[in-house]
Structures are given as structure tokens and as C-alpha cells.
Design an enzyme around this catalytic site. Structure first.
Site, PDB file in Angstrom:
ATOM      1  N   LYS A 170      24.186   9.112-147.685  1.00 36.53           N
ATOM      2  CA  LYS A 170      26.488   8.661-147.040  1.00 36.53           C
ATOM      3  C   LYS A 170      26.356   7.410-146.992  1.00 36.53           C
ATOM      4  O   LYS A 170      25.669   7.419-145.379  1.00 36.53           O
ATOM      5  CB  LYS A 170      26.245   9.873-145.733  1.00 36.53           C
ATOM      6  CG  LYS A 170      27.504  10.070-145.376  1.00 36.53           C
ATOM      7  CD  LYS A 170      28.284   9.291-145.523  1.00 36.53           C
ATOM      8  CE  LYS A 170      28.315   8.740-144.098  1.00 36.53           C
ATOM      9  NZ  LYS A 170      29.534   7.794-143.533  1.00 36.53           N
ATOM     10  N   GLU A 245      16.640   3.203-137.282  1.00 33.56           N
ATOM     11  CA  GLU A 245      16.397   2.401-136.892  1.00 33.56           C
ATOM     12  C   GLU A 245      18.319   1.943-136.282  1.00 33.56           C
ATOM     13  O   GLU A 245      19.169   1.782-137.110  1.00 33.56           O
ATOM     14  CB  GLU A 245      16.504   1.478-138.413  1.00 33.56           C
ATOM     15  CG  GLU A 245      16.513   0.010-138.412  1.00 33.56           C
ATOM     16  CD  GLU A 245      17.289  -1.089-137.969  1.00 33.56           C
ATOM     17  OE1 GLU A 245      17.243  -0.813-136.965  1.00 33.56           O
ATOM     18  OE2 GLU A 245      17.765  -1.437-139.095  1.00 33.56           O
ATOM     19  N   CYS A 279      21.207  -6.661-136.749  1.00 34.24           N
ATOM     20  CA  CYS A 279      20.772  -5.550-135.739  1.00 34.24           C
ATOM     21  C   CYS A 279      19.947  -6.105-134.667  1.00 34.24           C
ATOM     22  O   CYS A 279      20.000  -5.964-133.780  1.00 34.24           O
ATOM     23  CB  CYS A 279      20.388  -4.324-135.910  1.00 34.24           C
ATOM     24  SG  CYS A 279      18.836  -4.495-138.031  1.00 34.24           S
ATOM     25  N   GLU A 369      24.705  -4.128-126.968  1.00 40.66           N
ATOM     26  CA  GLU A 369      24.331  -4.611-128.426  1.00 40.66           C
ATOM     27  C   GLU A 369      26.277  -5.209-128.951  1.00 40.66           C
ATOM     28  O   GLU A 369      26.952  -4.326-128.274  1.00 40.66           O
ATOM     29  CB  GLU A 369      24.159  -4.195-129.265  1.00 40.66           C
ATOM     30  CG  GLU A 369      24.485  -4.425-131.216  1.00 40.66           C
ATOM     31  CD  GLU A 369      23.879  -3.408-131.765  1.00 40.66           C
ATOM     32  OE1 GLU A 369      24.325  -2.428-131.651  1.00 40.66           O
ATOM     33  OE2 GLU A 369      22.584  -4.130-132.809  1.00 40.66           O
TER      34      GLU A 369
HETATM   35  P1  NAP Z   1      27.366   4.002-136.685  1.00 34.71           P
HETATM   36  O1  NAP Z   1      28.910   5.398-136.531  1.00 34.71           O
HETATM   37  O2  NAP Z   1      26.223   4.293-136.159  1.00 34.71           O
HETATM   38  O3  NAP Z   1      27.444   4.143-138.555  1.00 34.71           O
HETATM   39  C1  NAP Z   1      26.203   4.143-139.181  1.00 34.71           C
HETATM   40  C2  NAP Z   1      26.773   5.215-140.372  1.00 34.71           C
HETATM   41  O4  NAP Z   1      26.768   6.237-139.576  1.00 34.71           O
HETATM   42  C3  NAP Z   1      27.850   5.289-141.098  1.00 34.71           C
HETATM   43  O5  NAP Z   1      27.226   5.965-141.761  1.00 34.71           O
HETATM   44  C4  NAP Z   1      28.258   6.116-140.074  1.00 34.71           C
HETATM   45  O6  NAP Z   1      29.667   6.444-140.708  1.00 34.71           O
HETATM   46  C5  NAP Z   1      27.570   7.434-139.961  1.00 34.71           C
HETATM   47  N1  NAP Z   1      27.783   8.006-138.820  1.00 34.71           N
HETATM   48  C6  NAP Z   1      28.749   8.065-137.796  1.00 34.71           C
HETATM   49  N2  NAP Z   1      28.968   9.074-137.363  1.00 34.71           N
HETATM   50  C7  NAP Z   1      27.662  10.287-137.386  1.00 34.71           C
HETATM   51  C8  NAP Z   1      28.284  11.141-137.022  1.00 34.71           C
HETATM   52  N3  NAP Z   1      28.425  12.101-135.831  1.00 34.71           N
HETATM   53  N4  NAP Z   1      26.512  12.621-138.321  1.00 34.71           N
HETATM   54  C9  NAP Z   1      25.693  11.634-138.880  1.00 34.71           C
HETATM   55  N5  NAP Z   1      26.331  10.676-138.985  1.00 34.71           N
HETATM   56  C10 NAP Z   1      27.355   9.251-138.789  1.00 34.71           C
HETATM   57  O7  NAP Z   1      27.980   2.401-136.730  1.00 34.71           O
HETATM   58  P2  NAP Z   1      29.243   1.668-137.047  1.00 34.71           P
HETATM   59  O8  NAP Z   1      30.382   2.746-136.078  1.00 34.71           O
HETATM   60  O9  NAP Z   1      29.173   1.415-138.302  1.00 34.71           O
HETATM   61  O10 NAP Z   1      29.555   0.306-135.540  1.00 34.71           O
HETATM   62  C11 NAP Z   1      29.238   0.725-134.181  1.00 34.71           C
HETATM   63  C12 NAP Z   1      27.903  -0.141-133.639  1.00 34.71           C
HETATM   64  O11 NAP Z   1      26.811   0.156-133.929  1.00 34.71           O
HETATM   65  C13 NAP Z   1      28.310  -0.917-133.779  1.00 34.71           C
HETATM   66  O12 NAP Z   1      29.381  -2.230-132.887  1.00 34.71           O
HETATM   67  C14 NAP Z   1      26.524  -1.879-133.902  1.00 34.71           C
HETATM   68  O13 NAP Z   1      26.525  -2.195-132.138  1.00 34.71           O
HETATM   69  C15 NAP Z   1      26.479  -0.924-133.880  1.00 34.71           C
HETATM   70  N6  NAP Z   1      25.347  -0.789-135.781  1.00 34.71           N
HETATM   71  C16 NAP Z   1      24.229  -1.096-135.738  1.00 34.71           C
HETATM   72  C17 NAP Z   1      23.547  -1.550-136.689  1.00 34.71           C
HETATM   73  C18 NAP Z   1      22.186  -1.411-137.140  1.00 34.71           C
HETATM   74  O14 NAP Z   1      21.390  -2.172-138.395  1.00 34.71           O
HETATM   75  N7  NAP Z   1      21.455  -1.447-136.186  1.00 34.71           N
HETATM   76  C19 NAP Z   1      24.641  -0.982-137.493  1.00 34.71           C
HETATM   77  C20 NAP Z   1      25.813  -1.217-137.793  1.00 34.71           C
HETATM   78  C21 NAP Z   1      26.512  -1.022-136.446  1.00 34.71           C
HETATM   79  P3  NAP Z   1      30.844   6.337-140.603  1.00 34.71           P
HETATM   80  O15 NAP Z   1      31.453   4.723-141.802  1.00 34.71           O
HETATM   81  O16 NAP Z   1      31.954   6.735-141.548  1.00 34.71           O
HETATM   82  O17 NAP Z   1      31.012   5.428-139.150  1.00 34.71           O
END
Ligand code: NAP
Ligand code: MG
Length: 462
Positions: A170, A245, A279, A369
Site C-alpha cells: 500500500k 521506520e 527522515c 520533525e
Molecule cells: P504517514 O501518514 O505516516 O504516511 C505513511 C504511510 O502510511 C502512507 O502510505 C499512509 O497513507 C499510510 N497511513 C496513514 N495512516 C495510516 C493508518 N491509520 N494505517 C495504516 N497506514 C496509514 O505520513 P504522512 O502523512 O505522509 O507524513 C506526515 C509526517 O510523517 C511527515 O511530515 C513526516 O514528519 C513524517 N514522515 C516520515 C517519513 C519517514 O521516512 N520516516 C516519511 C514520510 C513522512 P497515506 O499516503 O494515504 O497517508
């Protein structure tokens, strides 16, 4: 931009169970470039069934044959690298050169490393009167973010395939086109039907259904700590393996003996690259009191040069989030020396490369972050002060140490609570384990440590 209007399940593109769609937007000009289906729990269920059905045969496939399929996959990624780079640029917004070198270059290297590891890894070992077999964990639910859209997919799928696992992916809703291209590449590489499956969709719908599905044996997630915590809890309740991660707030520690200009310039480049959406970015620069003003001046100059070259952040929400962090930095008393909260262009989700001086360890911009092109420069008095500040967040993903001699930097690095440290600008190594201490995560990706996440042991006694 060409997009599939179905899910890749059991070796073919199938219509989605529901009718909802996700609009894919180019963050550089805010135009909708494609629509992909928003998967439901029914799509996830079909994909997990396909993965489960394909598991026995794939797990029993000799490692050399699994290696051959991963080699073929790597070769397709190489053959289609321009198309992939253009797609990453279109949906993530990264400058094309960065897409080519990093967004496509890194996953090709990682796929190649797992082709080799699958062929050479010891899936069987002798311990006294026992033979230990390293067997695949089973069906993997992989959930990936948008910031390195292909790399994060390959860093999960390649070791899973090498181990003999089958996968349901996903991907992030913001970057599904890269994921669809990856599914095409898997198909072209001759990976058997059902071994890899793709369900595009929203996190709280398709992601949650996948993380909670009883047919999934391991959930491998990369993304925010907030979602990671939830996925860890769900997996724990189901006694299911999990690899997380998560975020970071890494320190770039410049010791007084270092080449200051080099350390500052590389440090600024590290934060601004990919518009700060990394990240492991070194978003806190730690400089000794005696060199502080010089470092701040160098950093401001380096950041100003990025003004024209930097890409947008991924979406409007992220742009707003980053800008509110910048406003918070100002409100808490940090000093802006480059950039600021104003949008630098009328169109596209751009944020100015921003540098804050006079940042103190307890400020929000030194703790949380931001995930944007924002660098905080902190001052330290002596080494123990530097160590206390560097280790003083909930995260522990990465970091850097600079000193005149590598031995001095290594001695400091050994005291950092963090998963990887670059010594005097050491290069990214696709074979080195990548993952976090503390709230930066659980488990490791890449290389043989990454492979072992997808294996479980069975001991036979004689
Ligand atoms: P996120 O919501 O954690 O998204 C990561 C993945 O998880 C996406 O595929 C997302 O889908 C999915 N997801 C979201 N809610 C979920 C749930 N309840 N159950 C299962 N999967 C779920 O991150 P984001 O909203 O894209 O970014 C928010 C913040 O996360 C950023 O500002 C940053 O601080 C952090 N981030 C960290 C990393 C890293 O590499 N460690 C990468 C991206 C972001 P959707 O795409 O539909 O939301
Ligand atoms: Mg999200």
C-alpha cells in the site's frame, strides 16, 4: 501521465472493488496529472488472499531462482529509469537530476544488492547438534511513504522476495504512479502471479485494513511516528511481526577540529536535498561557541544558493505544516538568517530554504520533525554539552560527526544514541543497516540485516 485504473493482484490489473479515486497532483504546478483507484478493505482482502496463495510455491523456490527474478527486476528498473525518474518528478516534485541520481539510482543499487544476497545468503546454518533453517516470515504487508517513493518500496519488496515472502504493498496516496510503474516492472521481470500485489488507497482505509488483516504475518511500515505507533499496537495485539521506520531529528555535530566550511556546506545540502523531506536529514547543526557566528554566516550563504534549485514539498498540507513550524521558530525566539514562512512562488507548494540561528534545545524546531527545508543551528560549550544536546530528542535515526581526524569523530559517534552516523561526510552505503534507536523505529532495512527482518528460524535437532 499514464495510470492504471485497477489494482495489481495475482499477476494482473483488476478493477477495484469500489469506485472512489485519488487525484494525483504535481506539487510544482498544482495540476492534477492522473487518477488512481482508492482501494477498500475488499481490495486488500483479495490481495492478501493472492499473496497467501502464492506463498508456498515462492517460499519453496530455490534462492538462486528468486535471485534471478530480482536481477530481472533490477534490469527492468534500469531499462525504464528515465520514465521512472520523470514520474517521481511529476508526483513528488523533486528536480529531475535528483530523481535520476537518487530516487532511481538508490533503488537500482538496493535491488542489485538483494539479487546478490538472495544468491549468496546462508539460509541454513549448523549450531552444535542442530540445523537452523532460515525460512520466510510469510505474507508481508508493506506500507510506504511518498518522500523516496521507489526506494522505500524496493527497500521492503526486494528483501521480502529474496527471503521467499510474498507481498501486498500500500504505497503513499501522493505517489501511487511510481508504485504502479514498480508493479509493471515486477510483472515484466517474470515474478510469479500473487508474489507481489499492489493496492493503491488511503492510509486510514486501505493501509489500516492491510495492517490489521489476519492473513498478514509481518507489517513493514515507513512513515510518521504517530501512524507507526498505531500500527505497532495493532500488530502487537495480533502477535504479528512489525518493522517500523519512523521519523528523525538527526544531529550534525561539528567538532572544533573539523573543516568548518566543508561540514557546514555538506550539512546544509543534506537538509535542503529533496526539499528537506528525508527522515534521516541532519536538521540540527551543532557548532562550538567559538565558531558559531562563522558557521551561521556560512550556512545562510549556502541556503540562499538553494533558492532557485529547490523543488516544492509534496502537497499543500505539508507546505502549510512546514510554514507553521517556521512561524513557531520565530515565535519561540530563534533568529531567521535565511528563508522564512512566506511562500517564495505563487504557484506550487514551495518553501524557502530556511536557516535558524540561536536555536536552543528545548524549542519546538529543535525537537520535532519538520520534514521541510529547515535547518536549526544550535550552540554548544564543550563536548559533553554537544553530546547531551545531540541525544536530547525522542528520535535516534541518523547523524553526522565532523572532526580533524576520523578517530576523534568515531569516539564521539560511538556515544550517540542513533542508528547510523556519517563520519566526515561518509557516503550512503546501500548494504549498511538503516534504522532507528529510540522512537525512530523498530528493525533495520537494507543489506543482510534488512533481509533477516523477513526470515524466521526453524531449528532441527539431531
Ligand atoms: P504517514 O501518514 O505516516 O504516511 C505513511 C504511510 O502510511 C502512507 O502510505 C499512509 O497513507 C499510510 N497511513 C496513514 N495512516 C495510516 C493508518 N491509520 N494505517 C495504516 N497506514 C496509514 O505520513 P504522512 O502523512 O505522509 O507524513 C506526515 C509526517 O510523517 C511527515 O511530515 C513526516 O514528519 C513524517 N514522515 C516520515 C517519513 C519517514 O521516512 N520516516 C516519511 C514520510 C513522512 P497515506 O499516503 O494515504 O497517508
Ligand atoms: Mg498521511
Amino acid at each position: 501521465m499514464k495510470a492504471h485504473d485497477g489494482m495489481y493482484i495475482d499477476g494482473e490489473w483488476r478493477p477495484a472493488a469500489g469506485t472512489d479515486a485519488i487525484a494525483v497532483v504535481n506539487p510544482a504546478d498544482e495540476q492534477v496529472i492522473a487518477q488512481v483507484p482508492a482501494g477498500t478493505a475488499d481490495d486488500v482482502d483479495a490481495a492478501v488472499r493472492a499473496a497467501r496463495g502464492a506463498l508456498p510455491a515462492w517460499a519453496a523456490t530455490p534462492p538462486a531462482e528468486r535471485a534471478a527474478r530480482i536481477t530481472a527486476l533490477r534490469d527492468v528498473l534500469v531499462a525504464r529509469k528515465d520514465e521512472i525518474a520523470e514520474t517521481v518528478t511529476a508526483e513528488l516534485g523533486s528536480p529531475l537530476k535528483l530523481s535520476q541520481a537518487v530516487h532511481v539510482g538508490a533503488p537500482i543499487a538496493v535491488a542489485g544488492s538483494y539479487a546478490e544476497l538472495a544468491a549468496s545468503y546462508a539460509f541454513e546454518e549448523k549450531v552444535g547438534n542442530s540445523t537452523v533453517h532460515l525460512e520466510p516470515v510469510g505474507v508481508v504487508g508493506a506500507i510506504t511513504p511518498w518522500n523516496y517513493p521507489l526506494h522505500q518500496i524496493v527497500a521492503k519488496v526486494a528483501p521480502a522476495l529474496a527471503a521467499g515472502c510474498t507481498v501486498v504493498l500500500k504505497p503513499a496516496e501522493d505517489t501511487p504512479l511510481t508504485a504502479q510503474l514498480f508493479a509493471e516492472a515486477v510483472h515484466e521481470a517474470g515474478v510469479p502471479a500473487g508474489v507481489f500485489n499492489l493496492v493503491t488507497g488511503l492510509g486510514p482505509v486501505a493501509g489500516q485494513a492491510l495492517a490489521g488483516h489476519e492473513g498478514v504475518d509481518l507489517v513493514s511500515f515507513t512513515g510518521s511516528t504517530a501512524v507507526g505507533r498505531q500500527i505497532g499496537a495493532t500488530a502487537g495485539a495480533a502477535v504479528k511481526r512489525v518493522a517500523l521506520e519512523l521519523g528523525g531529528k538527526s544531529a550534525n555535530v561539528i567538532l572544533p577540529s573539523a573543516d568548518l566550511a566543508k561540514a557546514v556546506n555538506v550539512g546544509v545540502a543534506n537538509v535542503m536535498s529533496n526539499s528537506g523531506q528525508t527522515c534521516s536529514a541532519w536538521t540540527r547543526m551543532l557548532v562550538h561557541d567559538s565558531q558559531y557566528d562563522e558557521a551561521v554566516a556560512l550556512a545562510a550563504e549556502a541556503a540562499a544558493k538553494y533558492g532557485e534549485r529547490i523543488g516544492p514539498v509534496v502537497n499543500a498540507k505539508q507546505q502549510q505544516r512546514v510554514r507553521s513550524y517556521i512561524e513557531k521558530g520565530v515565535a519561540e525566539g530563534a533568529r531567521l538568517v535565511a528563508g522564512g514562512p512566506e511562500a517564495p512562488r505563487d504557484q506550487g507548494y514551495f518553501v524557502s530554504p530556511t536557516v535558524f540561528a540561536d536555536v536552543t534545545p528545548e524549542m519546538t524546531i529543535a525537537q520535532e520533525e519538520i520534514f521541510g527545508p529547515v535547518l536549526s543551528i544550535l550552540r554548544y560549550e564543550d563536548e559533553s554539552d554537544a553530546l547531551r544536546i545531540a541525544n536530547g530528542t525522542v528520535y535516534g535515526l541518523a547523524g553526522a560527526v565532523w572532526a580533524g581526524e576520523a578517530t576523534e569523530a568515531v569516539a564521539f559517534a560511538r556515544r550517540l544514541d542513533t542508528g547510523q552516523v556519517d563520519i566526515n561526510g561518509g557516503r550512503f552505503n546501500p548494504l549498511a543497516p538503516f534504522g532507528g534507536y529510540k522512537q525512530s523505529g523498530v528493525g533495520r532495512e537494507l543489506g543482510s540485516h534488512g533481509l533477516s527482518e523477513y526470515l524466521q528460524t526453524k531449528s532441527l535437532q539431531f
